[in-house]
Design an enzyme around this catalytic site. Structure first.
Site, mmCIF file in Angstrom:
data_model
loop_
_atom_site.group_PDB
_atom_site.id
_atom_site.type_symbol
_atom_site.label_atom_id
_atom_site.label_comp_id
_atom_site.label_asym_id
_atom_site.label_seq_id
_atom_site.Cartn_x
_atom_site.Cartn_y
_atom_site.Cartn_z
ATOM 1 N N LYS A 1 0.858 -1.064 0.045
ATOM 2 C CA LYS A 1 0.047 0.000 0.002
ATOM 3 C C LYS A 1 0.843 1.201 0.086
ATOM 4 O O LYS A 1 0.607 2.154 -0.910
ATOM 5 C CB LYS A 1 -1.004 0.006 1.221
ATOM 6 C CG LYS A 1 -1.472 1.339 1.522
ATOM 7 C CD LYS A 1 -2.305 1.152 2.803
ATOM 8 C CE LYS A 1 -1.697 1.328 4.076
ATOM 9 N NZ LYS A 1 -1.536 2.750 4.173
ATOM 10 N N ASN A 2 1.732 1.424 0.897
ATOM 11 C CA ASN A 2 2.712 2.510 1.199
ATOM 12 C C ASN A 2 3.630 2.773 0.189
ATOM 13 O O ASN A 2 4.418 3.829 -0.054
ATOM 14 C CB ASN A 2 3.343 2.497 2.473
ATOM 15 C CG ASN A 2 2.247 2.730 3.447
ATOM 16 O OD1 ASN A 2 1.070 3.152 3.414
ATOM 17 N ND2 ASN A 2 2.729 2.506 4.835
ATOM 18 N N CYS B 1 -3.824 12.997 13.253
ATOM 19 C CA CYS B 1 -4.405 11.735 12.908
ATOM 20 C C CYS B 1 -4.439 10.850 14.490
ATOM 21 O O CYS B 1 -3.811 11.334 15.478
ATOM 22 C CB CYS B 1 -3.947 10.878 11.941
ATOM 23 S SG CYS B 1 -2.647 10.024 11.996
ATOM 24 N N ARG C 1 1.666 14.474 13.341
ATOM 25 C CA ARG C 1 2.054 14.419 11.960
ATOM 26 C C ARG C 1 2.125 15.538 10.988
ATOM 27 O O ARG C 1 1.231 15.850 10.288
ATOM 28 C CB ARG C 1 1.133 13.024 11.239
ATOM 29 C CG ARG C 1 1.290 11.732 12.001
ATOM 30 C CD ARG C 1 0.529 10.793 11.341
ATOM 31 N NE ARG C 1 1.209 10.220 10.031
ATOM 32 C CZ ARG C 1 0.804 9.342 9.335
ATOM 33 N NH1 ARG C 1 -0.411 8.794 9.778
ATOM 34 N NH2 ARG C 1 1.175 8.829 8.337
ATOM 35 N N ASP D 1 5.438 0.323 11.749
ATOM 36 C CA ASP D 1 3.848 -0.207 11.415
ATOM 37 C C ASP D 1 3.869 -1.814 11.809
ATOM 38 O O ASP D 1 2.995 -2.629 11.596
ATOM 39 C CB ASP D 1 3.956 -0.211 9.644
ATOM 40 C CG ASP D 1 3.504 1.182 9.239
ATOM 41 O OD1 ASP D 1 3.298 2.218 10.196
ATOM 42 O OD2 ASP D 1 3.848 1.539 8.092
ATOM 43 N N ARG E 1 -8.360 -0.505 4.943
ATOM 44 C CA ARG E 1 -7.420 0.432 4.425
ATOM 45 C C ARG E 1 -6.240 -0.166 4.003
ATOM 46 O O ARG E 1 -5.609 0.307 2.825
ATOM 47 C CB ARG E 1 -7.285 1.623 5.338
ATOM 48 C CG ARG E 1 -8.617 2.283 5.577
ATOM 49 C CD ARG E 1 -8.169 3.660 6.498
ATOM 50 N NE ARG E 1 -7.064 4.460 5.703
ATOM 51 C CZ ARG E 1 -6.626 5.591 6.344
ATOM 52 N NH1 ARG E 1 -7.138 5.760 7.302
ATOM 53 N NH2 ARG E 1 -5.676 6.097 5.658
HETATM 54 C C1 EPZ Z 1 4.765 6.639 6.298
HETATM 55 O O1 EPZ Z 1 3.881 7.772 6.965
HETATM 56 C C2 EPZ Z 1 3.610 5.683 6.156
HETATM 57 N N1 EPZ Z 1 2.577 5.991 5.285
HETATM 58 C C3 EPZ Z 1 2.997 5.036 7.507
HETATM 59 O O2 EPZ Z 1 2.191 3.962 7.385
HETATM 60 C C4 EPZ Z 1 4.302 4.794 8.302
HETATM 61 O O3 EPZ Z 1 3.915 4.605 9.595
HETATM 62 C C5 EPZ Z 1 5.409 6.000 8.318
HETATM 63 O O4 EPZ Z 1 5.803 6.436 7.350
HETATM 64 C C6 EPZ Z 1 6.893 5.663 9.084
HETATM 65 O O5 EPZ Z 1 7.427 4.649 8.607
HETATM 66 C C7 EPZ Z 1 2.638 5.963 3.813
HETATM 67 O O6 EPZ Z 1 3.721 5.708 3.384
HETATM 68 C C8 EPZ Z 1 1.414 6.366 3.135
HETATM 69 P P1 EPZ Z 1 6.810 9.941 8.022
HETATM 70 P P2 EPZ Z 1 4.672 9.208 6.644
HETATM 71 O O7 EPZ Z 1 6.821 11.411 7.157
HETATM 72 O O8 EPZ Z 1 5.193 9.539 5.445
HETATM 73 C C9 EPZ Z 1 7.367 13.329 11.612
HETATM 74 C C10 EPZ Z 1 0.817 2.644 7.868
HETATM 75 O O9 EPZ Z 1 0.020 2.307 9.022
HETATM 76 N N2 EPZ Z 1 7.234 14.395 10.490
HETATM 77 O O10 EPZ Z 1 8.145 9.189 7.975
HETATM 78 O O11 EPZ Z 1 3.539 10.145 6.990
HETATM 79 C C11 EPZ Z 1 6.011 12.431 11.776
HETATM 80 O O12 EPZ Z 1 5.224 13.184 12.472
HETATM 81 C C12 EPZ Z 1 1.000 3.980 7.877
HETATM 82 O O13 EPZ Z 1 0.514 2.197 6.773
HETATM 83 C C13 EPZ Z 1 7.434 15.692 10.783
HETATM 84 O O14 EPZ Z 1 7.750 16.027 11.739
HETATM 85 O O15 EPZ Z 1 5.568 9.192 7.869
HETATM 86 C C14 EPZ Z 1 6.717 11.248 12.408
HETATM 87 O O16 EPZ Z 1 6.701 11.308 13.807
HETATM 88 C C15 EPZ Z 1 0.951 4.898 9.189
HETATM 89 N N3 EPZ Z 1 7.369 16.518 9.596
HETATM 90 C C16 EPZ Z 1 7.951 10.943 11.453
HETATM 91 O O17 EPZ Z 1 8.250 12.374 11.118
HETATM 92 C C17 EPZ Z 1 7.053 15.921 8.228
HETATM 93 O O18 EPZ Z 1 6.936 17.080 7.638
HETATM 94 C C18 EPZ Z 1 8.093 9.960 10.629
HETATM 95 O O19 EPZ Z 1 6.910 10.330 9.631
HETATM 96 C C19 EPZ Z 1 6.980 15.065 8.157
HETATM 97 C C20 EPZ Z 1 7.010 13.966 9.206
#
Ligand code: EPZ
Length: 430
Positions: free
Chosen positions: A22-23, A123, A128, A313, A405
């Protein structure tokens, strides 16, 4: 609202096929916005989130064709053609359904020189923010304002290559900037970039579309912008989280599963963590075999980290597994600040868990007992399914739409391997 009913105790045996990730599929679909030619994606998972993104892309003007699919956006092969982009706004109503919608931002600014994308908001697993997506695009010359809940980005003369150092590893921000950089003028260097297999999968697809990207799989990506990208055909990488989830289903039930259409290397951190717990992962042709080594499961500590570390995840599923292990297990979540909502639900099934900030101490119990449970996100929900498979008696998992989802036909796949599990339509708790 659908529910899933499980009568626990059956060891799972047989083979389960894993779908495309999915991701990976979500960012790959948004990459279609970068070219006026057709992008063909194979091994597409059939999931609610894929439908949601189809709806978003359709309203941007992308033509979508699904081979072998019915009326909606479910299909194994998807063809996306963004010949005429008619709308550069991603509205709140669609973005709020799925945060990954923000991945249209980079491609739209790069190709159309403007975009208006709703801020996703918080969320269930944490705040996030998307500040890194915004800062990275600003470094590439985009002018960005926040206007009534929308990110309004403009780059009237096109994006320019830049060096951007991520202060924190972000999968989504790396993907957005990577896509944007493919059409920017000059070279972009992304330092401390995410190395998740889904990021590499996107990079390989972009290369197939004509992008110039060096360092794929490392934490430094060098992208030399090109005039235009063209169409390509790409197979979505197998879903490592689905793989790991079924691996833990084998372990928690004391069964043996052949998990097919996937690769051990994608879940190496899980295999390494679970080896001292007494779970054996064996590479087989086109898959991985998972079983307990000698019957017993032992508590082991886990800390989530960016790839190649232990994935956040899989943290909820790991907690479910550790609930039935001998001894104690400390689980530390370092990626999201609020990702233990499954703990109180597992405790309703008899688990002994103490949460202290970002760590949870799990003391193994002899056996879990079935109960009605519910969760507020995808991975938490599936952790309750795993617990239900091992529990004595009946478990009902409510709010199954979370599972839909990200897990395709989860109850059918588990039932085919001996689980007593069924989906019950309608009713149930909200
Ligand atoms: C991706 O989310 C995945 N989603 C998530 O999968 C997964 O948990 C996550 O990566 C971490 O591996 C998709 O790929 C669609 P991040 P993403 O940006 O990209 C912080 C699932 O269950 N951050 O790597 O949104 C953020 O808050 C889901 O399938 C900032 O501070 O995650 C988090 O603490 C849930 N500023 C950390 O970084 C930003 O601009 C990592 O988030 C972006 C992120």
């Amino acid at each position: 609202m659908d529910r899933i009913r499980i009568r626990g105790g059956n060891p799972l045996r047989g083979a389960i096929e894993v779908g495309g990730a999915k991701n990976a599929a979500l960012p790959l679909m948004t990459a279609s916005l970068l070219t006026d030619e057709t992008l063909v994606l194979k091994n597409l998972p059939i999931l609610a989130d894929i439908n949601t993104l189809c709806n978003l892309l359709l309203q941007h003007g992308v033509a979508i064709h699904l081979a072998g699919a019915g009326g909606n956006c479910a299909g194994r092969v998807i063809e996306l053609t963004a010949r005429n982009l008619t709308n550069t706004t991603a509205p709140y109503d669609l973005v709020r359904k799925m945060r990954a919608s923000v991945l249209v931002l980079g491609p739209l600014v790069a190709r159309c020189r403007e975009a208006r994308v709703s801020l996703p908001g918080g969320c269930a697993i944490g705040a996030r923010p998307v500040d890194l997506h915004i800062k990275g695009l600003q470094a590439m010359g985009a002018e960005i304002e926040l206007d009534r809940g929308y990110i309004v980005a403009k780059a009237p003369n096109g994006l320019k290559g830049a060096e951007f150092v991520f202060p924190k590893v972000s999968v989504g921000a790396t993907e957005n900037l990577l896509m944007a950089a493919t059409l920017a003028k000059g070279e972009t260097v992304l330092v401390n970039a995410a190395r998740e297999p889904e990021v590499s999968d996107l990079a390989h697809c972009l290369v197939a579309m004509g992008a110039d990207i060096q360092g794929i799989g490392s934490d430094t990506l060098r992208i030399r912008g090109v005039e235009r990208l063209h169409g390509a055909t790409h197979a979505v990488v197998p879903d490592r989280i689905e793989t790991g989830t079924y691996a833990m289903a084998a372990a928690i039930t004391g069964g043996e599963l052949d998990i097919m259409n996937t690769r051990l290397e994608l879940i190496q951190s899980l295999a390494t963590t679970l080896q001292p717990a007494g779970v054996v992962f064996t590479e087989i042709e086109n898959g991985v075999r998972v079983a307990r080594a000698n019957g017993e499961l032992h508590g082991v500590d886990t800390m989530t980290e960016p790839f190649p570390g232990f994935p956040t995840d899989l943290q909820a599923q790991m907690m479910a597994l550790m609930c039935t292990a001998r001894g104690a297990a400390m689980i530390t979540e370092t990626i999201f600040e609020n990702r233990f909502m499954h703990a109180p639900e597992l405790m309703r099934m008899g688990a002994r868990i103490t949460v202290h900030g970002s760590s949870a101490l799990v003391r193994g119990v002899e056996r879990l007992t079935g109960a009605p449970v519910m969760a507020t996100d995808l991975r938490a929900s599936v952790s309750l399914v795993l617990a239900g498979l091992a529990a004595e008696g009946e478990t009902t998992v409510n709010r199954v739409y979370h599972l839909d989802r990200g897990y395709e036909r989860v109850e059918e796949k588990l039932a085919a391997c001996g689980a007593d599990i069924e989906r019950i339509g309608g009713g149930g708790e909200d």
